[in-house]
Design a protein around this motif. Structure first.
Motif, PDB file in Angstrom:
ATOM      1  N   THR A  68      40.898   9.681  30.754  1.00 27.44           N
ATOM      2  CA  THR A  68      40.763   8.241  30.556  1.00 27.44           C
ATOM      3  C   THR A  68      41.543   7.794  29.326  1.00 27.44           C
ATOM      4  O   THR A  68      41.942   8.607  28.484  1.00 27.44           O
ATOM      5  CB  THR A  68      39.286   7.814  30.391  1.00 27.44           C
ATOM      6  N   MET A  69      41.712   6.480  29.237  1.00 28.97           N
ATOM      7  CA  MET A  69      42.336   5.865  28.062  1.00 28.97           C
ATOM      8  C   MET A  69      41.279   5.141  27.232  1.00 28.97           C
ATOM      9  O   MET A  69      41.590   4.291  26.414  1.00 28.97           O
ATOM     10  CB  MET A  69      43.427   4.896  28.515  1.00 28.97           C
ATOM     11  N   GLY A  70      40.005   5.487  27.484  1.00 23.13           N
ATOM     12  CA  GLY A  70      38.917   4.911  26.712  1.00 23.13           C
ATOM     13  C   GLY A  70      38.034   3.983  27.517  1.00 23.13           C
ATOM     14  O   GLY A  70      38.259   3.720  28.700  1.00 23.13           O
ATOM     15  N   SER A  71      37.026   3.470  26.833  1.00 24.67           N
ATOM     16  CA  SER A  71      36.061   2.568  27.468  1.00 24.67           C
ATOM     17  C   SER A  71      35.776   1.388  26.535  1.00 24.67           C
ATOM     18  O   SER A  71      36.360   0.320  26.694  1.00 24.67           O
ATOM     19  CB  SER A  71      34.779   3.331  27.822  1.00 24.67           C
ATOM     20  N   TYR A  72      34.924   1.582  25.534  1.00 19.01           N
ATOM     21  CA  TYR A  72      34.592   0.475  24.629  1.00 19.01           C
ATOM     22  C   TYR A  72      35.737   0.173  23.673  1.00 19.01           C
ATOM     23  O   TYR A  72      36.337   1.073  23.074  1.00 19.01           O
ATOM     24  CB  TYR A  72      33.337   0.808  23.821  1.00 19.01           C
ATOM     25  N   ALA A  73      36.050  -1.113  23.528  1.00 22.93           N
ATOM     26  CA  ALA A  73      37.016  -1.585  22.523  1.00 22.93           C
ATOM     27  C   ALA A  73      36.740  -3.056  22.271  1.00 22.93           C
ATOM     28  O   ALA A  73      36.696  -3.851  23.215  1.00 22.93           O
ATOM     29  CB  ALA A  73      38.452  -1.395  22.992  1.00 22.93           C
ATOM     30  N   CYS A  74      36.542  -3.439  21.027  1.00 20.09           N
ATOM     31  CA  CYS A  74      36.256  -4.832  20.684  1.00 20.09           C
ATOM     32  C   CYS A  74      37.576  -5.610  20.689  1.00 20.09           C
ATOM     33  O   CYS A  74      38.280  -5.697  19.683  1.00 20.09           O
ATOM     34  CB  CYS A  74      35.592  -4.902  19.309  1.00 20.09           C
ATOM     35  N   ARG A  75      37.920  -6.169  21.847  1.00 18.27           N
ATOM     36  CA  ARG A  75      39.197  -6.886  21.981  1.00 18.27           C
ATOM     37  C   ARG A  75      39.113  -7.926  23.083  1.00 18.27           C
ATOM     38  O   ARG A  75      38.182  -7.929  23.908  1.00 18.27           O
ATOM     39  CB  ARG A  75      40.328  -5.907  22.278  1.00 18.27           C
ATOM     40  N   ASN A  76      40.110  -8.794  23.110  1.00 20.70           N
ATOM     41  CA  ASN A  76      40.207  -9.823  24.148  1.00 20.70           C
ATOM     42  C   ASN A  76      41.023  -9.313  25.324  1.00 20.70           C
ATOM     43  O   ASN A  76      41.764  -8.330  25.218  1.00 20.70           O
ATOM     44  CB  ASN A  76      40.865 -11.081  23.585  1.00 20.70           C
ATOM     45  N   VAL A  77      40.909 -10.017  26.447  1.00 22.48           N
ATOM     46  CA  VAL A  77      41.827  -9.795  27.556  1.00 22.48           C
ATOM     47  C   VAL A  77      43.227 -10.130  27.057  1.00 22.48           C
ATOM     48  O   VAL A  77      43.428 -11.130  26.355  1.00 22.48           O
ATOM     49  CB  VAL A  77      41.451 -10.684  28.755  1.00 22.48           C
ATOM     50  N   ALA A  78      44.192  -9.294  27.371  1.00 22.61           N
ATOM     51  CA  ALA A  78      45.553  -9.500  26.881  1.00 22.61           C
ATOM     52  C   ALA A  78      46.061 -10.896  27.206  1.00 22.61           C
ATOM     53  O   ALA A  78      45.960 -11.361  28.341  1.00 22.61           O
ATOM     54  CB  ALA A  78      46.489  -8.453  27.493  1.00 22.61           C
ATOM     55  N   GLY A  79      46.558 -11.595  26.182  1.00 24.58           N
ATOM     56  CA  GLY A  79      47.118 -12.920  26.367  1.00 24.58           C
ATOM     57  C   GLY A  79      46.109 -14.029  26.509  1.00 24.58           C
ATOM     58  O   GLY A  79      46.458 -15.132  26.942  1.00 24.58           O
ATOM     59  N   SER A  80      44.842 -13.775  26.156  1.00 23.59           N
ATOM     60  CA  SER A  80      43.813 -14.809  26.301  1.00 23.59           C
ATOM     61  C   SER A  80      42.868 -14.794  25.101  1.00 23.59           C
ATOM     62  O   SER A  80      42.942 -13.908  24.243  1.00 23.59           O
ATOM     63  CB  SER A  80      43.007 -14.588  27.587  1.00 23.59           C
ATOM     64  N   GLU A  81      41.979 -15.768  25.062  1.00 22.18           N
ATOM     65  CA  GLU A  81      40.948 -15.845  24.032  1.00 22.18           C
ATOM     66  C   GLU A  81      39.610 -15.336  24.568  1.00 22.18           C
ATOM     67  O   GLU A  81      38.592 -15.439  23.891  1.00 22.18           O
ATOM     68  CB  GLU A  81      40.788 -17.293  23.545  1.00 22.18           C
ATOM     69  N   ARG A  82      39.602 -14.768  25.749  1.00 20.24           N
ATOM     70  CA  ARG A  82      38.370 -14.310  26.389  1.00 20.24           C
ATOM     71  C   ARG A  82      38.159 -12.823  26.103  1.00 20.24           C
ATOM     72  O   ARG A  82      39.080 -12.023  26.176  1.00 20.24           O
ATOM     73  CB  ARG A  82      38.453 -14.561  27.898  1.00 20.24           C
ATOM     74  N   ARG A  83      36.930 -12.477  25.780  1.00 17.94           N
ATOM     75  CA  ARG A  83      36.614 -11.087  25.500  1.00 17.94           C
ATOM     76  C   ARG A  83      36.786 -10.233  26.761  1.00 17.94           C
ATOM     77  O   ARG A  83      36.396 -10.628  27.860  1.00 17.94           O
ATOM     78  CB  ARG A  83      35.179 -10.946  25.015  1.00 17.94           C
ATOM     79  N   SER A  84      37.356  -9.065  26.591  1.00 21.51           N
ATOM     80  CA  SER A  84      37.497  -8.102  27.679  1.00 21.51           C
ATOM     81  C   SER A  84      36.149  -7.469  27.981  1.00 21.51           C
ATOM     82  O   SER A  84      35.260  -7.402  27.123  1.00 21.51           O
ATOM     83  CB  SER A  84      38.491  -7.012  27.272  1.00 21.51           C
ATOM     84  N   ALA A  85      35.987  -6.969  29.213  1.00 20.50           N
ATOM     85  CA  ALA A  85      34.788  -6.202  29.560  1.00 20.50           C
ATOM     86  C   ALA A  85      34.685  -4.949  28.698  1.00 20.50           C
ATOM     87  O   ALA A  85      33.585  -4.420  28.494  1.00 20.50           O
ATOM     88  CB  ALA A  85      34.807  -5.829  31.033  1.00 20.50           C
ATOM     89  N   HIS A  86      35.805  -4.480  28.177  1.00 21.84           N
ATOM     90  CA  HIS A  86      35.780  -3.337  27.264  1.00 21.84           C
ATOM     91  C   HIS A  86      34.987  -3.669  25.999  1.00 21.84           C
ATOM     92  O   HIS A  86      34.421  -2.764  25.376  1.00 21.84           O
ATOM     93  CB  HIS A  86      37.204  -2.933  26.867  1.00 21.84           C
ATOM     94  N   ALA A  87      34.941  -4.932  25.605  1.00 20.91           N
ATOM     95  CA  ALA A  87      34.226  -5.329  24.403  1.00 20.91           C
ATOM     96  C   ALA A  87      32.720  -5.190  24.563  1.00 20.91           C
ATOM     97  O   ALA A  87      31.979  -5.224  23.580  1.00 20.91           O
ATOM     98  CB  ALA A  87      34.574  -6.770  24.032  1.00 20.91           C
TER      99      ALA A  87
END
Length: 247
Positions: free
Chosen positions: A155-174
């Motif tokens: 895998t390339m990971g799971s949890y990461a406090c970040r937004n969806v690329a190119g947006s202001e919306r939090r990713s499900a990874h967050a």
């Protein structure tokens, strides 16, 4: 087969509950600006002690085992043969949290276990879907199409406090609700990766990757792969549970 759930995940909560039952006792003279005597204190061996207000148990860290739905998920995950630790709830930033998460170390196939590399905290329901996909969608496909059992999912990971690329919306990874899978290692030593083998692999390897992609679409809420966009050319993004969006 022994399946372990770490007691360390619930230890802090138990300690806080114990403190809630009795306030901590400190020497009054040790407090800044406090004299050696107090009208409300009791003398013990010449020292005056005062009792602090009890700590509130609500401030203690919780974990997946604290909530009935998550506790049931942990029971099911263990019964499925997964090896993992339950983790305490944490909040990192607005929209970034790890609630009801586990740390996976191994998953069960039909006859053997296989490892997961580079994975972090995962919400328990997502981990459960991941375990089912790994066993019924990946391991069986590897045996049937490639002739070898699965040994490891990369895998390339799971949890990461970040937004969806190119947006202001939090990713499900967050919220630890997504896993990015980049490749698979078989017991015979072969490694099948999305970046190399989605288009460039043998006919059997290309079929295998498309079969496991289709299987993921039956178990996760959102599945994104090489045919979605260039950002996913090297991995499957597996998010949430229940079928809704698959590309």
């Amino acid at each position: 087969m022994n399946n372990w759930v770490s007691l360390r995940a619930i230890g802090p909560a138990i300690a806080a509950l114990a403190l809630a039952g009795c306030g901590s006792v400190i020497p009054a003279g040790n407090s800044a600006g406090t004299s050696g005597s107090s009208a409300s204190g009791s003398e013990q061996g010449g020292s005056v002690y005062t009792r602090t207000a009890p700590r509130r148990a609500a401030s203690a860290p919780q974990s997946a085992v604290s909530r009935p739905a998550d506790a049931a998920c942990i029971t099911d995950l263990s019964a499925a043969g997964a090896r993992f630790n339950a983790l305490p709830d944490t909040y990192a930033a607005p929209g970034c949290n790890k609630l009801g998460t586990v740390q996976l170390s191994a998953l069960a196939g039909d006859v053997s276990q296989f490892r997961i590399s580079n994975i972090g905290p995962v919400q328990c329901q997502v981990a459960s879907a991941f375990g089912e996909w790994a066993r019924f969608g990946v391991d069986r496909a590897a045996r049937q199409i490639l002739g070898s059992p699965l040994a490891r999912i990369e895998t390339m990971g799971s949890y990461a406090c970040r937004n969806v690329a190119g947006s202001e919306r939090r990713s499900a990874h967050a919220r630890a609700e997504a896993i990015d899978v980049s490749g698979f290692v078989l017991e015979d030593g072969r490694r099948i990766s999305l970046v190399d083998d989605w288009d460039g692999g043998t006919a059997a390897e290309r079929e295998f990757l498309r079969v496991v992609h289709g299987s993921a679409c039956k178990r996760f809420g959102t599945v994104l792969g090489p045919e979605y966009n260039r950002a996913h050319a090297d991995h499957f993004h597996l998010e949430g549970t229940g079928s809704s969006f698959c590309r």
